[in-house]
Write a protein that holds these residues in place. Structure first.
Motif, PDB file in Angstrom:
ATOM      1  N   TRP A 181      57.814  -7.493  20.432  1.00 57.83           N
ATOM      2  CA  TRP A 181      58.391  -8.123  21.622  1.00 57.83           C
ATOM      3  C   TRP A 181      58.295  -9.643  21.612  1.00 57.83           C
ATOM      4  O   TRP A 181      58.586 -10.288  22.607  1.00 57.83           O
ATOM      5  CB  TRP A 181      57.737  -7.558  22.881  1.00 57.83           C
TER       6      TRP A 181
ATOM      7  N   LEU B 224      50.426   4.840  30.426  1.00 56.61           N
ATOM      8  CA  LEU B 224      49.727   4.842  29.150  1.00 56.61           C
ATOM      9  C   LEU B 224      48.336   5.382  29.419  1.00 56.61           C
ATOM     10  O   LEU B 224      47.600   4.841  30.239  1.00 56.61           O
ATOM     11  CB  LEU B 224      49.624   3.420  28.593  1.00 56.61           C
TER      12      LEU B 224
ATOM     13  N   CYS C  72      52.844  -4.311  19.718  1.00 54.44           N
ATOM     14  CA  CYS C  72      53.459  -4.838  20.928  1.00 54.44           C
ATOM     15  C   CYS C  72      53.863  -6.290  20.731  1.00 54.44           C
ATOM     16  O   CYS C  72      54.990  -6.689  21.051  1.00 54.44           O
ATOM     17  CB  CYS C  72      52.492  -4.707  22.105  1.00 54.44           C
TER      18      CYS C  72
ATOM     19  N   GLN D   1      55.926   1.658  22.398  1.00 48.32           N
ATOM     20  CA  GLN D   1      55.776   1.498  20.957  1.00 48.32           C
ATOM     21  C   GLN D   1      54.316   1.461  20.514  1.00 48.32           C
ATOM     22  O   GLN D   1      53.982   1.911  19.431  1.00 48.32           O
ATOM     23  CB  GLN D   1      56.508   0.230  20.507  1.00 48.32           C
ATOM     24  N   CYS D   2      53.449   0.944  21.370  1.00 46.38           N
ATOM     25  CA  CYS D   2      52.026   0.934  21.012  1.00 46.38           C
ATOM     26  C   CYS D   2      51.540   2.357  20.778  1.00 46.38           C
ATOM     27  O   CYS D   2      50.720   2.622  19.911  1.00 46.38           O
ATOM     28  CB  CYS D   2      51.205   0.240  22.087  1.00 46.38           C
TER      29      CYS D   2
ATOM     30  N   CYS E  27      53.381  -5.447  30.416  1.00 47.01           N
ATOM     31  CA  CYS E  27      53.851  -4.185  29.854  1.00 47.01           C
ATOM     32  C   CYS E  27      55.033  -3.636  30.653  1.00 47.01           C
ATOM     33  O   CYS E  27      54.965  -3.501  31.867  1.00 47.01           O
ATOM     34  CB  CYS E  27      52.713  -3.172  29.858  1.00 47.01           C
ATOM     35  N   HIS E  28      56.095  -3.318  29.950  1.00 44.57           N
ATOM     36  CA  HIS E  28      57.262  -2.728  30.602  1.00 44.57           C
ATOM     37  C   HIS E  28      57.484  -1.297  30.124  1.00 44.57           C
ATOM     38  O   HIS E  28      58.543  -0.725  30.324  1.00 44.57           O
ATOM     39  CB  HIS E  28      58.506  -3.579  30.337  1.00 44.57           C
ATOM     40  N   LEU E  29      56.478  -0.765  29.463  1.00 49.00           N
ATOM     41  CA  LEU E  29      56.539   0.596  28.927  1.00 49.00           C
ATOM     42  C   LEU E  29      57.727   0.782  27.986  1.00 49.00           C
ATOM     43  O   LEU E  29      58.200   1.902  27.773  1.00 49.00           O
ATOM     44  CB  LEU E  29      56.572   1.638  30.062  1.00 49.00           C
ATOM     45  N   CYS E  30      58.165  -0.312  27.413  1.00 45.39           N
ATOM     46  CA  CYS E  30      59.222  -0.238  26.402  1.00 45.39           C
ATOM     47  C   CYS E  30      60.375   0.658  26.849  1.00 45.39           C
ATOM     48  O   CYS E  30      60.842   1.514  26.087  1.00 45.39           O
ATOM     49  CB  CYS E  30      58.669   0.242  25.077  1.00 45.39           C
TER      50      CYS E  30
ATOM     51  N   ARG F 187      50.931  -7.126  25.303  1.00 46.43           N
ATOM     52  CA  ARG F 187      50.840  -6.625  26.672  1.00 46.43           C
ATOM     53  C   ARG F 187      49.793  -5.537  26.804  1.00 46.43           C
ATOM     54  O   ARG F 187      49.550  -5.017  27.883  1.00 46.43           O
ATOM     55  CB  ARG F 187      52.213  -6.111  27.119  1.00 46.43           C
ATOM     56  N   VAL F 188      49.219  -5.169  25.672  1.00 45.79           N
ATOM     57  CA  VAL F 188      48.053  -4.283  25.718  1.00 45.79           C
ATOM     58  C   VAL F 188      46.976  -4.978  24.888  1.00 45.79           C
ATOM     59  O   VAL F 188      47.280  -5.555  23.846  1.00 45.79           O
ATOM     60  CB  VAL F 188      48.375  -2.871  25.175  1.00 45.79           C
TER      61      VAL F 188
HETATM   62  S1  SF4 Z   1      54.263   0.191  26.290  1.00 42.20           S
HETATM   63 FE1  SF4 Z   1      55.459  -1.356  25.168  1.00 42.20          FE
HETATM   64  S2  SF4 Z   1      55.227  -3.217  26.376  1.00 42.20           S
HETATM   65 FE2  SF4 Z   1      53.626  -1.814  27.080  1.00 42.20          FE
HETATM   66  S3  SF4 Z   1      51.829  -2.379  25.859  1.00 42.20           S
HETATM   67 FE3  SF4 Z   1      52.860  -0.708  24.765  1.00 42.20          FE
HETATM   68  S4  SF4 Z   1      54.232  -1.728  23.308  1.00 42.20           S
HETATM   69 FE4  SF4 Z   1      53.613  -3.262  24.814  1.00 42.20          FE
END
Ligand code: SF4
Ligand code: SF4
Ligand code: SF4
Lengths: 250, 662
Positions: free
Chosen positions: A90, A69, A86, A193-194, A185-188, A101-102
């Motif tokens: 989740w 990110l 986020c 999604q963020c 954060c698992h990077l979806c 997570r952010v």
């Molecule tokens: S990538 Fe997914 S899990 Fe990570 S902060 Fe963004 S929405 Fe949350």
């Protein structure tokens, strides 16, 4: 590596009601735009294996993250939509910065452009959180190619060593007291999604070799490509060099 | 009966008596079913708790601070908070009014466990209220008393921060000294300005309200909620097709304001030289506040909205160009806690009075010829804030100051009604004239409900931001009001009864939104443009159904199932506010406008027949205006003699408990 797919899917869905029916997210953004109808952002497709790269292993054994990110503080307005997205997504509809997570830092009197900026997890090379977990609950998600460090909720017992270990003042891991689980954060699963919900295009999902922005709508609107250079990636200097970031301006 | 799970709300309103420090909890749901939240709940709380005889600065006055069911969710623009209470600023009498502010304070209050606050009594010494995850403390504020609003926030962040800043709503010296137009402020520029509630806090010895929470707000249907929010955010993108040099999303507001000031070129210059990024409230895709690159005298930078411009005109006159002075003056007022919107009226009034020799430099200690300099602004602000000399009179606000001074100074007041300085153009848009006549204060949010979009359209400022063509404008009129005349502001149609219907509808729409709460200024008006052929995503995004949809998805309730129900809720709330006003002695003679609006002509562009932009120039005709206002009473079910709600009207609105008390 040899995990049973079904199981791991459940793991990454975290506290998602749909979880039992497995993960997650749309693979194609175009499709997403077409399908902004009810429930469309959960797509039950794509099984996500989780690499067993647990604690105790030498860092060299943990594959480095390949996608990140990145963010441009000059575009960030401090709206916090990213953390709302986020957490709502989740945590079964629970909106809260404390469950996101952010997070977003805000200094309304700040004199530089990063007075508002998101604090994404950096998916560290030598992830201190991963190494700190005594239960080996933090693993690497490999399927999407991002190699995110993810918490296996089945193994997490809320010990919170990972939170202590995260080296940043604004911790990138948070704790859900109700469920006694750490959240990170698992990077979806490779489709953050963020990034989608950020109304200002301040967050991007990017990685080598070219770090080109994944989000398409902004250049379409402005009719000019966003200047890649202005996006920040907070990474170890060495890793930055290794990845060739930022790119030289031509 | 098992208790039903509540979505959206925390379910608790905290009531706190500052005199004794005692607290109690009122269940939100006792109020939310009929009054939705925010402005609606504030009105009912005030009706229930504050008799008409209570003065603004009396300990018995209640400061009600309410969030809405959407606050703290991802619903776009859901960051605002509503404030209500007896106002020291309203004129001729201290009466109930409302005010609101944005930022991130409201969501934090909900994460800390409360939907709202009722604050009354008077603390024996200066205190601040600290709410942290359900725990409530009144803490000594001796070290904060006398400090400006920004310093206060920084001190409290330091004192109470835990890695994340708590959110602080504070008053400055102007509030402590109970000037009648003192603000409460949070962040750099999110203020509850109009109404003078900063002074109400001061009268209660309450320096600040600090909130910090790690809880959550749960939505009943998160996936649909996220989809609708996503589509709304994308729609804003569509609206924001911006020229290249505009760097971010707040740009079209910048340009709108610049035109508002009639300073097209200066506006551009300001944009280029003095701004750097946008700032947004919680979950807002728009970000209407603009971050400045001007550093104030204490080394801070900050954001500001239109209130930063109260001194711009004088700055430009003095320096032949826009300079940093206007912004520094505005930030000085913010820091002290003085409401710049009153100064928009006060400075021209002072100028006129000096011109007419009603008072002189010797009488006042004011060197009016210095207006436009930073020193002038600083001196004026200080004399008002600390009630020094003539400043003591000015601290009453211009309308009361004029009464004290007399000598014909009253007729130079640019205050339109209820003691609030002019804003927008009632001579151009007749529903605005009704807003000004009927509202408990300056009716800015009703005006913003539609008119900034209309104005953008007629001035061809930004077709993409609102209505793109005359066909769109007509479609809006037809679909909402069944006629083409609702957008016809030509001289021939200016007093058409349809404008009373439009005014009624817009006010109801506005208060309903302010109860949800979604921002009145924010992007929601844009969603009327989907009445036209403009493309949108597969989710229909039509106001006012859109707002009710957000409500249903968050709360999971069917209380406000569609746009019609939303408007009906607004109508109920307006009637409660009207009953409060009636109880305070307001009748038809107060439902009027300043004399100058009936004589002084105003030039401008409006929408005319067929939705086309036309130029007009006119003053308001008193007799015709009064019959339009009578029509407004009639369609509201209010009596013709006083404009008070009839008992049957209240009963039909499910307000039996109120009609009994009338
Ligand atoms: S990538 Fe997914 S899990 Fe990570 S902060 Fe963004 S929405 Fe949350
Ligand atoms: S949570 Fe913290 S330690 Fe772990 S990968 Fe992210 S930034 Fe690094
Ligand atoms: S959603 Fe985007 S603009 Fe808003 S706080 Fe997050 S990164 Fe900043």
């Amino acid at each position: 590596m040899n995990c049973k797919k079904e199981e791991h899917c459940e793991e990454i869905t975290e506290n998602n009601e749909e979880g039992s029916k497995r993960v997650a997210l749309m693979s194609s953004r175009r499709e997403f735009l077409r399908n902004t109808s009810i429930g469309a952002f959960i797509l039950a497709s794509g099984l996500v294996p989780v690499e067993e790269a647990a604690a105790g292993k030498k860092s060299a054994d943990v594959p480095k993250a390949m996608k990140f990110l990145v963010f441009d503080p000059a575009l960030c307005t401090g709206c916090g939509t990213c953390q709302m997205a986020c957490s709502t997504l989740w945590n079964n509809g629970k909106a809260s910065p404390a469950l996101s997570r952010v997070t977003v830092s805000r200094n309304p009197f700040g004199t530089s452009d990063n007075n508002y900026s998101p604090n994404p997890c950096l998916q560290c090379v030598d992830a201190p959180c991963l190494k700190a977990c005594p239960l080996g609950a933090i693993k690497v998600e490999k399927k999407s190619g991002a190699n995110a460090r993810v918490i296996d909720e089945k193994l997490c017992k809320g010990v919170r060593k990972c939170i202590e270990a995260c080296p940043y003042e604004e911790k990138r891991i948070t704790y859900d007291a109700e469920r006694n689980k750490a959240l990170k954060c698992h990077l979806c699963n490779g489709d953050p999604q963020c990034v989608k919900w950020c109304p200002n295009g301040a967050l991007r999902f990017s990685g080598p070799p070219d770090f080109s922005p994944v989000v398409e709508y902004l250049p379409q609107v402005t009719k000019k490509p966003m200047v890649d250079k202005s996006f920040m990636i907070v990474l170890e200097e060495e890793r930055k060099k290794e990845l060739g970031y930022p790119r030289e301006e031509k | 009966m098992p208790t039903k799970k509540i979505y959206g709300w925390t379910g608790k309103i905290l009531k706190i008596d500052l005199t004794t420090g005692l607290t109690s909890i009122i269940p939100t749901m006792d109020y939310a079913e009929r009054f939705v939240g925010g402005r609606g709940i504030n009105a009912k709380l005030h009706f229930d708790e504050v008799p008409a005889s209570v003065g603004a600065f009396d300990p018995e006055n209640r400061l009600t601070v309410m969030t809405g069911p959407l606050t703290g969710t991802i619903a776009p623009t859901s960051g605002r908070v509503e404030v209500g209470g007896k106002s020291p600023q309203t004129y001729p009498n201290e009466s109930y009014t409302v005010s609101s502010f944005g930022g991130w304070w409201g969501p934090e209050l909900k994460y800390a466990g409360f939907d709202g606050l009722i604050i009354y009594g008077k603390a024996p010494k200066p205190v601040y209220l600290y709410i942290r995850d359900g725990k409530i403390q009144l803490r000594d504020a001796a070290h904060l008393w006398g400090k400006d609003i920004f310093t206060t926030q920084e001190m409290l962040w330091k004192e109470l921060g835990d890695g994340r800043k708590p959110q602080v709503l504070a008053i400055g010296p102007a509030g402590e000294n109970m000037i009648r137009f003192a603000i409460m402020m949070h962040g750099s520029s999110s203020a509850s300005g109009q109404g003078g509630f900063g002074g109400v806090c001061g009268s209660k010895n309450l320096k600040a309200i600090v909130v910090r929470g790690t809880g959550y707000v749960e939505a009943a249907k998160p996936k649909e909620l996220m989809d609708v929010s996503y589509a709304m955010n994308r729609w804003i993108y569509r609206a924001d097709q911006r020229p290249e040099q505009w760097t971010n999303i707040a740009s079209f507001h910048r340009i709108g304001w610049s035109f508002f000031q009639g300073q097209k070129v200066k506006g551009w210059k300001w944009l280029k030289n003095y701004t750097r990024k946008a700032e947004a409230c919680h979950a807002c895709p728009l970000g209407c506040r603009v971050f400045s690159n001007i550093t104030d005298s204490q080394g801070r930078q900050g954001s500001a909205k239109c209130n930063q411009f109260w001194y711009e005109k004088y700055d430009v006159q003095r320096h032949k160009d826009i300079t940093e002075v206007f912004y520094k003056a505005a930030k000085m007022a913010d820091a002290m806690g003085v409401n710049g919107f009153e100064l928009i009226g006060m400075i021209p009034w002072l100028q006129k009075c000096f011109e007419e020799k009603i008072f002189t430099r010797e009488d006042t200690g004011i060197a009016i010829e210095d207006v436009g300099t930073l020193e002038f602004a600083e001196k004026l602000l200080k004399m008002i804030t600390y009630k020094e000399g003539f400043g003591k009179i000015l601290s009453e606000g211009s309308p009361r100051a004029a009464d004290i001074i007399g000598r014909g100074s009253q007729k130079h007041l640019p205050h339109m009604n209820r003691g609030f300085a002019h804003h927008w153009d009632p001579q151009l848009w007749s529903p605005q004239a009704l807003f000004w006549a009927m509202e408990t204060r300056h009716p800015v949010s009703s005006i913003h409900a539609m008119y900034w979009v209309f104005r953008m359209y007629v001035q061809e400022l930004w077709p993409a931001a609102g209505f793109a063509s005359s066909a769109d404008v007509v479609a809006w009129s037809r679909e909402l009001f069944g006629t083409d005349k609702a957008i016809d502001y030509s001289d021939e149609n200016f007093y058409d009864p349809v404008h009373a219907t439009v005014a009624k509808w817009m006010r109801e729409y506005d208060v309903a939104r302010r109860s949800m709460i979604v921002c009145s200024y924010g992007p929601t008006p844009l969603f009327f443009s989907s009445y036209s052929s403009a493309p949108h995503y597969t989710i229909p995004l039509r106001s006012p159904d859109l707002e009710s949809r957000l409500f249903s998805l968050v709360t999971g309730s069917d209380l406000v199932p569609d746009g019609a129900a939303l408007i009906a809720a607004g109508q109920r709330i307006i009637n409660v506010e009207r009953v409060i006003a009636a109880r305070e002695g307001r009748t038809r003679e107060h439902d009027t406008l300043a004399d100058y609006l009936f004589t002084k002509k105003k030039k401008g562009k409006v929408t005319g027949p067929g939705g086309k932009a036309i130029a007009v120039e006119r003053a308001i005709d008193r007799t015709k205006f009064e019959s339009l206002r009578n029509e407004y009473y009639r369609i509201n079910g209010w009596d013709a003699a006083k404009g008070h709600p009839r008992r049957e009207t209240l009963d039909a609105l499910n307000l039996k408990d109120i009609s009994v008390a009338v």
